[in-house]
Motif scaffolding. Structure first.
Motif, short mmCIF file in Angstrom:
data_model
loop_
_atom_site.label_atom_id
_atom_site.label_comp_id
_atom_site.label_asym_id
_atom_site.label_seq_id
_atom_site.Cartn_x
_atom_site.Cartn_y
_atom_site.Cartn_z
N ALA A 28 0.82 -1.20 0.00
CA ALA A 28 0.00 0.00 0.00
C ALA A 28 0.86 1.26 0.00
O ALA A 28 0.43 2.29 -0.50
N ARG A 29 2.07 1.22 0.51
CA ARG A 29 2.93 2.39 0.60
C ARG A 29 3.76 2.62 -0.65
O ARG A 29 4.36 3.66 -0.80
N LEU A 30 3.88 1.64 -1.53
CA LEU A 30 4.69 1.79 -2.73
C LEU A 30 3.95 2.62 -3.76
O LEU A 30 2.75 2.51 -3.93
N THR A 31 4.71 3.45 -4.48
CA THR A 31 4.12 4.24 -5.55
C THR A 31 3.89 3.35 -6.77
O THR A 31 4.38 2.21 -6.82
N ARG A 32 3.18 3.88 -7.75
CA ARG A 32 2.94 3.12 -8.97
C ARG A 32 4.25 2.78 -9.68
O ARG A 32 4.42 1.70 -10.22
N GLY A 33 5.18 3.73 -9.67
CA GLY A 33 6.47 3.50 -10.29
C GLY A 33 7.25 2.38 -9.62
O GLY A 33 7.88 1.56 -10.27
N GLN A 34 7.21 2.34 -8.29
CA GLN A 34 7.89 1.28 -7.55
C GLN A 34 7.24 -0.07 -7.81
O GLN A 34 7.93 -1.09 -7.93
N GLN A 35 5.93 -0.11 -7.87
CA GLN A 35 5.24 -1.37 -8.17
C GLN A 35 5.56 -1.85 -9.58
O GLN A 35 5.79 -3.03 -9.80
N LEU A 36 5.62 -0.91 -10.55
CA LEU A 36 5.96 -1.27 -11.93
C LEU A 36 7.41 -1.77 -12.00
O LEU A 36 7.69 -2.77 -12.67
N ALA A 37 8.32 -1.10 -11.30
CA ALA A 37 9.72 -1.54 -11.27
C ALA A 37 9.86 -2.93 -10.65
O ALA A 37 10.66 -3.74 -11.10
N ASP A 38 9.06 -3.22 -9.63
CA ASP A 38 9.08 -4.53 -8.99
C ASP A 38 8.63 -5.61 -9.97
O ASP A 38 9.25 -6.66 -10.09
N LYS A 39 7.55 -5.34 -10.70
CA LYS A 39 7.06 -6.31 -11.70
C LYS A 39 8.08 -6.50 -12.81
O LYS A 39 8.31 -7.62 -13.26
N LEU A 40 8.71 -5.41 -13.27
CA LEU A 40 9.70 -5.51 -14.33
C LEU A 40 10.92 -6.31 -13.86
O LEU A 40 11.41 -7.16 -14.59
N ALA A 41 11.37 -6.05 -12.66
CA ALA A 41 12.53 -6.78 -12.13
C ALA A 41 12.25 -8.28 -12.01
O ALA A 41 13.12 -9.10 -12.25
N ASN A 42 11.03 -8.64 -11.66
CA ASN A 42 10.67 -10.06 -11.56
C ASN A 42 10.56 -10.69 -12.94
O ASN A 42 10.83 -11.87 -13.11
N HIS A 43 10.17 -9.90 -13.94
CA HIS A 43 9.94 -10.44 -15.28
C HIS A 43 11.23 -10.55 -16.10
O HIS A 43 11.42 -11.51 -16.84
N VAL A 44 12.14 -9.59 -15.96
CA VAL A 44 13.32 -9.52 -16.83
C VAL A 44 14.22 -10.75 -16.67
O VAL A 44 14.81 -11.20 -17.65
N GLY A 45 14.34 -11.31 -15.51
CA GLY A 45 15.23 -12.46 -15.32
C GLY A 45 14.58 -13.81 -15.56
O GLY A 45 15.23 -14.83 -15.39
#
Length: 102
Positions: A28-45
């Motif tokens: 709930a505290r993460l911004t949209r950008g942080q959530q998107l970066a988290d999804k991208l980091a999980n997907h790229v590898g």
């Protein structure tokens, strides 16, 4: 990345990514950008990403080397190099670089 030091042992590296931050802070505290970066980091590898990227790369090179097909990026594939450079710059901007903390 954080270095954890113990008196009798050499330093060891611990990877702290956004997934760790998410579990500690809460989504709930993460911004949209942080959530998107988290999804991208999980997907790229992932294997899915690597296979898709390899397929696109092989198709790009194959289509540009096939005779009789219009070529949009002749050898040495300057446009492909630009695409890889831009994607790497995007990933580098979203994934923090390792830091050593004493």
């Amino acid at each position: 990345m954080t270095v954890v030091t113990e008196p009798s042992k050499s330093p060891r590296f611990v990877i702290l990514g956004l997934a760790t931050i998410t579990s500690c802070v809460g989504a709930a505290r993460l911004t949209r950008g942080q959530q998107l970066a988290d999804k991208l980091a999980n997907h790229v590898g992932s294997w899915k990403f690597l296979i898709c990227q390899s397929t696109i790369l092989a198709g790009w090179v194959g289509m540009n080397l096939t005779p009789g097909v219009p070529h949009w990026d002749n050898s040495p594939f300057i446009m492909l190099n630009l695409v890889f450079s831009l994607s790497q710059a995007d990933i580098d901007a979203q994934v923090p670089s390792p830091q050593i903390i004493d």
